[in-house]
Design a protein around this motif. Structure first.
Motif: not given
Length: 420
Positions: A253, A312, A334-335, A340-342, A346, A408
């Motif tokens: 990340e 990431s 994907s976090d 803030e992840g997808t 995704s 994200s």
């Protein structure tokens, strides 16, 4: 251009990617850590937990249980096309004032309690990973104030079944710890090399405190990845990979587009300092003295032999650099479950980044490399991907527009998302 949802049904027989997220996070609900602590710490834990104020909004809402609800997590990951994950910490371990592993601990008692808290998290994580055999590689937490204790915890967590390696804390200015290039840490590198334990350095754990003013928060966002990058040149110029040829370093990340330029810079200084180190008649010689003896290769050669990037949600503008970074070095993530992840987009993120990339290259970056680094069984995971993984045809459809409610940065205009 049709959206992926319109082509998925028509491409049901297309090959499917085995997607492993190399950057996810989890942790126990606060009070659940109690049973993972020795009984002698229960009273202290009760007192700490009674007054603890959680500073993280994502751990207070109705989605907080994504961190520890195994069934929910598996269902949401599969719906997102992901079949396995590398699990970094997220919730607060016992006896810490915040999530930062570098939170000041001025006394030996503080350190003893925090070690107990981290071991409790690691025990919980081993159980959590065991709830989804072969699908979670848990990353153990350590502290750097006591290297012998860190070595013992590496051995213990390896035996407990954590396959994600360790999370290496940073040594930011003011920490009072030796810098990462110091031989002080050699026992830690040695045990990780011996046991095949990846050393993961995640963004956010290496920055010095900057305050809470608006400008300080903005500066943190600008600088936090740079402070995390420092581990790379500390370990390279410290000769760590020369002394411990079996060591693996993963930088997670922190983006990936910076890597080619930094390697060029490190190669430049390496060549310059090694050349001058043998010449006593130059003012620069003192900077290169002894460097040649600790380095047997260029920084770029060391990168390709020992290092990986947990990229990431790889941004589209980074993808053209993949060959310079190393196709065998990049691991998508994907976090999850961070805002803030997808998740839950995704597939959209993969399309935005990889729509025009050959499928064999996509397969390596979204799963193959992570399987190799963290010891996942690709054959077993492929059977799961056969029912929920994104198809090669689906990911080859360019993204015409980001999802309107996506949060994200992978979809932010400033991230150079390609729009067709």
């Amino acid at each position: 251009m049709p959206d992926a949802a319109a082509v998925t049904g028509a491409t049901a027989d297309a090959p499917r990617y085995t997607v492993i997220s190399a950057d996810c996070h989890a942790g126990a609900d606060l009070l659940d850590y109690r049973s993972y602590l020795p009984a002698r710490h229960h009273e202290e834990f009760d007192a700490w937990a009674a007054t603890y104020v959680n500073p993280h909004e994502d751990l207070l809402g109705d989605t907080a249980d994504r961190n520890w609800n195994s069934a929910r997590r598996l269902a949401e990951q599969e719906a997102d096309g992901i079949v396995a994950e590398v699990v970094f910490p997220n919730t607060i371990p016992p006896f810490f004032p915040s999530a930062s592993l570098m939170a000041p601990a001025p006394t030996g008692t503080d350190f003893a309690l925090r070690w107990a808290g981290l071991r409790a998290h690691n025990r919980w994580l081993a159980d959590f990973c065991a709830e989804a055999p072969g699908r979670r590689a848990g990353v153990a937490q350590i502290l750097l104030n006591d290297v012998e204790e860190a070595v013992r915890e590496v051995r213990r967590t390896k035996e407990a079944g954590l396959t994600g390696g360790i999370m290496l804390p940073g040594t930011p200015p003011g920490s009072g710890l030796p810098e990462l290039h110091s031989p002080y840490y050699d026992p830690l590198w040695a045990v990780c090399a011996e046991l095949g334990v990846p050393v993961n350095h995640h963004a956010g754990s290496a920055s010095p405190p900057l305050g809470d003013e608006p400008a300080a928060r903005a500066v943190f966002m600008v600088e936090t990845t740079w402070f995390s990058h420092r581990a790379l040149w500390h370990l390279i110029f410290g000769g760590v990979f020369t002394r411990h040829p079996g060591l693996t370093l993963v930088l997670t990340e922190q983006g990936s587009g910076w890597i080619p330029g930094v390697l060029d810079m490190l190669d430049y200084y390496h060549g310059r300092l090694v050349a001058t180190g043998a010449r006593a008649d130059t003012a620069e010689a003192r900077f290169g003295a002894g460097l040649a003896a600790s380095l047997d290769r260029t920084p770029t050669e060391i990168w390709h032999a020992h290092c990986y990037v947990g990229a990431s949600f790889m941004r589209p503008h980074e993808v053209p650099l993949r060959h310079r970074i190393g196709l065998d070095k990049i691991m998508w993530g994907s976090d999850y479950p961070h805002d803030e992840g997808t998740h839950p987009y995704s597939r959209h993120g993969l399309r935005a980044a990889y729509a025009d990339v050959p499928p064999t290259e996509v397969a390596a970056m979204v799963g193959g490399n992570a399987a190799r680094v963290y010891g996942f069984d690709p054959t077993a995971l492929a059977r799961i991907a056969a029912r929920c993984g994104p198809t090669t045809t689906e990911i080859a459809v360019p993204l015409t527009a980001p999802p309107p409610d996506a949060t994200s940065p992978a979809f932010a205009p400033g991230a150079s998302v390609r729009i067709w």
